[in-house]
Design a protein around this motif. Structure first.
Motif, PDB file in Angstrom:
ATOM      1  N   CYS A   1       0.818  -1.226   0.000  1.00  0.00           N
ATOM      2  CA  CYS A   1       0.000   0.000   0.000  1.00  0.00           C
ATOM      3  C   CYS A   1       0.849   1.273   0.000  1.00  0.00           C
ATOM      4  N   TYR A   2       2.050   1.212   0.521  1.00  0.00           N
ATOM      5  CA  TYR A   2       2.927   2.386   0.480  1.00  0.00           C
ATOM      6  C   TYR A   2       3.812   2.401  -0.768  1.00  0.00           C
ATOM      7  N   GLY A   3       3.624   1.444  -1.673  1.00  0.00           N
ATOM      8  CA  GLY A   3       4.270   1.517  -2.983  1.00  0.00           C
ATOM      9  C   GLY A   3       5.636   0.871  -3.107  1.00  0.00           C
ATOM     10  N   PHE A   4       6.137   0.261  -2.039  1.00  0.00           N
ATOM     11  CA  PHE A   4       7.454  -0.384  -2.141  1.00  0.00           C
ATOM     12  C   PHE A   4       7.439  -1.490  -3.207  1.00  0.00           C
ATOM     13  N   PHE A   5       6.290  -2.205  -3.319  1.00  0.00           N
ATOM     14  CA  PHE A   5       6.218  -3.348  -4.230  1.00  0.00           C
ATOM     15  C   PHE A   5       5.491  -2.999  -5.534  1.00  0.00           C
ATOM     16  N   SER A   6       5.340  -1.722  -5.851  1.00  0.00           N
ATOM     17  CA  SER A   6       4.641  -1.329  -7.087  1.00  0.00           C
ATOM     18  C   SER A   6       5.216  -2.121  -8.255  1.00  0.00           C
ATOM     19  N   PRO A   7       4.374  -2.597  -9.167  1.00  0.00           N
ATOM     20  CA  PRO A   7       2.964  -2.288  -9.328  1.00  0.00           C
ATOM     21  C   PRO A   7       1.993  -3.250  -8.636  1.00  0.00           C
ATOM     22  N   VAL A   8       2.458  -4.075  -7.720  1.00  0.00           N
ATOM     23  CA  VAL A   8       1.541  -4.984  -7.034  1.00  0.00           C
ATOM     24  C   VAL A   8       0.578  -4.153  -6.182  1.00  0.00           C
ATOM     25  N   ASP A   9      -0.716  -4.494  -6.241  1.00  0.00           N
ATOM     26  CA  ASP A   9      -1.698  -3.690  -5.514  1.00  0.00           C
ATOM     27  C   ASP A   9      -2.557  -4.501  -4.552  1.00  0.00           C
ATOM     28  N   GLY A  10      -2.257  -5.799  -4.418  1.00  0.00           N
ATOM     29  CA  GLY A  10      -3.081  -6.577  -3.498  1.00  0.00           C
ATOM     30  C   GLY A  10      -2.617  -8.016  -3.387  1.00  0.00           C
ATOM     31  N   SER A  11      -3.494  -8.837  -2.819  1.00  0.00           N
ATOM     32  CA  SER A  11      -3.247 -10.275  -2.713  1.00  0.00           C
ATOM     33  C   SER A  11      -3.483 -10.885  -4.098  1.00  0.00           C
ATOM     34  N   MET A  12      -2.569 -11.726  -4.530  1.00  0.00           N
ATOM     35  CA  MET A  12      -2.559 -12.128  -5.943  1.00  0.00           C
ATOM     36  C   MET A  12      -3.600 -13.191  -6.305  1.00  0.00           C
ATOM     37  N   HIS A  13      -4.104 -13.075  -7.529  1.00  0.00           N
ATOM     38  CA  HIS A  13      -5.012 -14.076  -8.094  1.00  0.00           C
ATOM     39  C   HIS A  13      -4.217 -15.333  -8.444  1.00  0.00           C
ATOM     40  N   LYS A  14      -4.930 -16.438  -8.606  1.00  0.00           N
ATOM     41  CA  LYS A  14      -4.239 -17.702  -8.905  1.00  0.00           C
ATOM     42  C   LYS A  14      -3.460 -17.605 -10.219  1.00  0.00           C
ATOM     43  N   ALA A  15      -4.076 -17.007 -11.229  1.00  0.00           N
ATOM     44  CA  ALA A  15      -3.393 -16.926 -12.528  1.00  0.00           C
ATOM     45  C   ALA A  15      -2.092 -16.120 -12.412  1.00  0.00           C
ATOM     46  N   GLU A  16      -2.117 -15.114 -11.553  1.00  0.00           N
ATOM     47  CA  GLU A  16      -0.915 -14.300 -11.381  1.00  0.00           C
ATOM     48  C   GLU A  16       0.186 -15.102 -10.667  1.00  0.00           C
ATOM     49  N   VAL A  17      -0.225 -15.823  -9.635  1.00  0.00           N
ATOM     50  CA  VAL A  17       0.743 -16.656  -8.906  1.00  0.00           C
ATOM     51  C   VAL A  17       1.321 -17.721  -9.843  1.00  0.00           C
ATOM     52  N   ASP A  18       0.459 -18.334 -10.638  1.00  0.00           N
ATOM     53  CA  ASP A  18       0.942 -19.363 -11.576  1.00  0.00           C
ATOM     54  C   ASP A  18       1.971 -18.772 -12.535  1.00  0.00           C
ATOM     55  N   ARG A  19       1.704 -17.550 -12.998  1.00  0.00           N
ATOM     56  CA  ARG A  19       2.648 -16.938 -13.948  1.00  0.00           C
ATOM     57  C   ARG A  19       3.974 -16.596 -13.253  1.00  0.00           C
ATOM     58  N   ILE A  20       3.877 -16.142 -12.016  1.00  0.00           N
ATOM     59  CA  ILE A  20       5.118 -15.844 -11.282  1.00  0.00           C
ATOM     60  C   ILE A  20       5.954 -17.111 -11.120  1.00  0.00           C
ATOM     61  N   LEU A  21       5.288 -18.212 -10.760  1.00  0.00           N
ATOM     62  CA  LEU A  21       6.040 -19.452 -10.548  1.00  0.00           C
ATOM     63  C   LEU A  21       6.644 -19.969 -11.854  1.00  0.00           C
ATOM     64  N   LYS A  22       6.013 -19.628 -12.962  1.00  0.00           N
ATOM     65  CA  LYS A  22       6.515 -20.110 -14.256  1.00  0.00           C
ATOM     66  C   LYS A  22       7.539 -19.160 -14.866  1.00  0.00           C
ATOM     67  N   GLU A  23       7.227 -17.861 -14.822  1.00  0.00           N
ATOM     68  CA  GLU A  23       8.045 -16.898 -15.571  1.00  0.00           C
ATOM     69  C   GLU A  23       8.561 -15.732 -14.745  1.00  0.00           C
ATOM     70  N   ARG A  24       8.173 -15.668 -13.474  1.00  0.00           N
ATOM     71  CA  ARG A  24       8.542 -14.552 -12.590  1.00  0.00           C
ATOM     72  C   ARG A  24       8.055 -13.222 -13.152  1.00  0.00           C
ATOM     73  N   ARG A  25       6.805 -13.249 -13.629  1.00  0.00           N
ATOM     74  CA  ARG A  25       6.181 -12.026 -14.147  1.00  0.00           C
ATOM     75  C   ARG A  25       4.759 -11.919 -13.641  1.00  0.00           C
ATOM     76  N   LEU A  26       4.312 -10.662 -13.449  1.00  0.00           N
ATOM     77  CA  LEU A  26       2.910 -10.404 -13.118  1.00  0.00           C
ATOM     78  C   LEU A  26       2.076 -10.552 -14.385  1.00  0.00           C
ATOM     79  N   LEU A  27       0.766 -10.539 -14.236  1.00  0.00           N
ATOM     80  CA  LEU A  27      -0.093 -10.667 -15.418  1.00  0.00           C
ATOM     81  C   LEU A  27       0.045  -9.465 -16.354  1.00  0.00           C
ATOM     82  N   ASN A  28       0.503  -8.317 -15.808  1.00  0.00           N
ATOM     83  CA  ASN A  28       0.723  -7.149 -16.680  1.00  0.00           C
ATOM     84  C   ASN A  28       2.139  -7.148 -17.277  1.00  0.00           C
ATOM     85  N   ASP A  29       2.836  -8.254 -17.159  1.00  0.00           N
ATOM     86  CA  ASP A  29       4.145  -8.508 -17.773  1.00  0.00           C
ATOM     87  C   ASP A  29       5.361  -8.024 -16.973  1.00  0.00           C
ATOM     88  N   TRP A  30       5.149  -7.145 -16.005  1.00  0.00           N
ATOM     89  CA  TRP A  30       6.309  -6.641 -15.258  1.00  0.00           C
ATOM     90  C   TRP A  30       6.917  -7.767 -14.421  1.00  0.00           C
TER      91      TRP A  30
END
Lengths: 116, 452
Positions: free
Chosen positions: B60-89
């Motif tokens: 919430c204070y922006g240290f982890f931008s662009p993360v804005d909340g608790s992650m969805h399953k698809a986002e977690v799956d992508r992180i575990l596979k490619e270390r990327r958020l769903l918005n590609d960062w």
């Protein structure tokens, strides 16, 4: 490969070995700002030490570290008693493992803070 | 061509700032919401290993931008596979708000509901749930987070296990994840001694402007600084562009740490003692911190560190040997590999600076510093030729000296820094983190909350 342990020496410990052959074996570290004994041991004895104390590890210098404080106290006592930096001193320590482990359990909760 | 290096934009393009500063609005936002008391994540022995409040603060204070909340399953799956958020960062770790099945039943919420999260018995934040998913097998999940020697042979040397704190955190998660955006609705007050060092990204960027700093190099720490750390900071600080970096920032990671690390209070004040003693003058040195329960994930942790410090506005980041590491799970220069040529098995065939949606903060990969009795100075390993005579700053050796109660020589600790260790040793009855410290800290935390 043989492993080593550095036994740090403060004024009290240096006083305890003054006049003995051990005095000539004091090593200087960090430009003479720290004094210590270096105790070397073969792999078999190093393994016994590592097995006896779960926190013990070998650091990047090949020195056994993260042993309980009680271990450091006992190894100095055994060096002073046996007048040796060799296997006799290490054997003396290994014979007192139970005593060290009991003291180490207490150390996990409390360590006296030095007064300067 | 300009050779001047400018401050990088936040990771993802803009800073998240998800904090409601108006108490009246905060009260309105939680009106009628079910409430949930935030609990620490415990290991098998019942010892706290993580508190999700630290992640909510850092999001919430922006240290982890662009993360804005608790992650969805698809986002977690992508992180575990490619270390990327769903918005590609790029992003290294899953961040989730986990609760037990029993808590979910008691809470009685579903998708579309808002939960008021309480901390220390008072309203703290809201979570707007837009997905509820489950972690099938936390142990397998933990292993996927960090990798295996088979899947990540470039850098992983040993399978992760219960001696690896980050692995234990993920293994200890509850199975139910409430995914959605966080918002802090009751702004916490940072407790001493942390309050003086609280510089969230918006504020840190303002502070650099105030100080006239265009270039800033960050020093990551979870340690009270010995002289080796001090010289790392000073020498890495020569990096910059046409002149050395204007600022040297220490950003300490504050949260649960492994037994044997120093208490957080000693870490932060120990670094402040370096500039208060004039060893690096305060005009060039700033001590800050981020709330995070360290995962000790070496290259992955360095990616998070890069994100945090780029968001804070740093232009450079120093990385040494065994960065944010514990044990020998990772190869000792794994972090430098990520930043110099990439780690394909984590999804990076090139340096993390050179991949799309990567990082813009520049790495300064350093080897090591030792004391050389021939040079009679603290020497850099790539300069000093007296390799036989060198005396290394082993952290374990230094901790052993401290624990024995010996006053360290000035060539190891500045006296002002050592006095900080002793100050907090007297307070806690112990110079390092132990189970007692961690349990007491969990009650105290780093913040208080005002009444609403």
């Amino acid at each position: 490969m043989a492993k080593s342990i550095a036994v740090l020496l403060d004024d009290k410990r240096i006083g305890a070995v003054k006049g003995s052959d051990l005095e000539g074996k004091i090593e200087q570290m960090f430009g003479g700002q720290l004094s210590c004994f270096i105790v070397e041991m073969d792999d078999a004895k190093a393994k016994q030490v590592m097995d006896a104390f779960d926190t013990a590890r070998v650091d990047s210098r090949g020195f056994i570290t993260d042993v309980p404080i009680a271990f450091n106290r006992v190894i100095f006592e055994e060096i002073a008693r046996t007048k040796s930096l060799g296997a006799e001193a290490v054997d003396g320590v290994l014979a007192r493992v139970d005593e060290i482990q009991k003291a180490a359990a207490k150390e996990k909760e409390f360590l006296p803070c030095p007064e300067f | 061509m300009s050779i001047l290096i400018e401050r990088p934009p936040p990771h993802g393009g803009r800073l998240e700032e998800r904090v409601v500063h108006d108490p009246e609005l905060g009260r309105k936002l939680i009106k009628g919401c079910p409430t949930f008391d935030i609990k620490a994540t415990l290991d098998d022995s019942g010892t706290p290993v993580r508190n999700v409040y630290r992640e909510i603060m850092s999001i919430c204070y922006g240290f982890f931008s662009p993360v804005d909340g608790s992650m969805h399953k698809a986002e977690v799956d992508r992180i575990l596979k490619e270390r990327r958020l769903l918005n590609d960062w790029v992003f290294p770790y899953p961040l989730v708000f986990d609760i037990s099945e029993e808590d979910l039943k008691n809470l009685g919420v579903g998708v579309g509901d808002r939960v008021c999260l309480k901390l220390k018995g008072k309203p703290f934040a809201i979570l707007d749930i837009d997905e509820i998913w489950r972690i099938d097998n936390p142990e397998e999940f933990a292993t996927k987070v960090f990798g295996t020697p088979e899947a990540n042979p470039e850098v992983v040397q040993e399978p992760f296990d219960k001696k690896m704190p980050g692995w234990v955190i993920y293994k200890s998660l509850n199975r139910v994840v409430l995914a959605g955006k966080f918002r802090i609705i009751n702004e916490p007050t940072l407790l001493p001694p942390f309050d003086k060092f609280w510089f969230p990204p918006v504020k840190s960027r303002q502070e650099y402007d105030r100080r006239g700093w265009r270039t800033v190099i960050n020093h990551q720490t979870r340690n009270v600084p010995h002289i080796g750390h001090e010289f790392l900071m000073k020498d890495a600080g020569y990096t910059g562009d046409m002149e050395p970096c204007h600022g040297i920032q220490v950003n300490a990671i504050i949260g649960v740490k492994r037994p044997g690390d120093y208490p957080d209070e000693a870490i932060i004040e120990g670094h402040a003692a370096v500039n208060e003693g004039g060893y690096i003058k305060p005009e060039r040195h700033i001590v800050t911190f981020t709330l995070w329960d360290m995962r000790y994930g070496n290259p992955l942790e360095s990616m998070l560190h890069g994100i945090i410090r780029q968001n804070m506005g740093c232009t450079h980041h120093m990385f040494g040997r065994d960065h944010a590491a514990v044990g020998e799970y990772y190869e000792m220069f794994a972090t430098q590999t990520l930043w110099s040529k990439g780690i394909p098995s984590y999804g990076f065939p090139a340096s993390i600076n050179d991949v799309p949606y990567g990082l813009q903060i520049r790495p300064q990969n350093m080897k090591e510093f030792w004391y050389c009795p021939v040079c009679n100075e603290i020497a850099y390993s790539e300069c000093c030729g007296h390799t036989k005579e060198k005396q290394k700053f082993s952290g374990s050796f230094v901790r052993g000296m401290v624990a024995e109660g010996l006053f360290p020589p000035k060539v190891i600790f500045r006296p002002e820094v050592y006095k900080v260790i002793v100050k907090w040793w007297k307070e806690f009855g112990y110079p390092f983190c132990n189970a007692k410290y961690v349990k007491e800290k969990e009650k105290r935390l780093e913040v208080d909350l005002p009444d609403m």
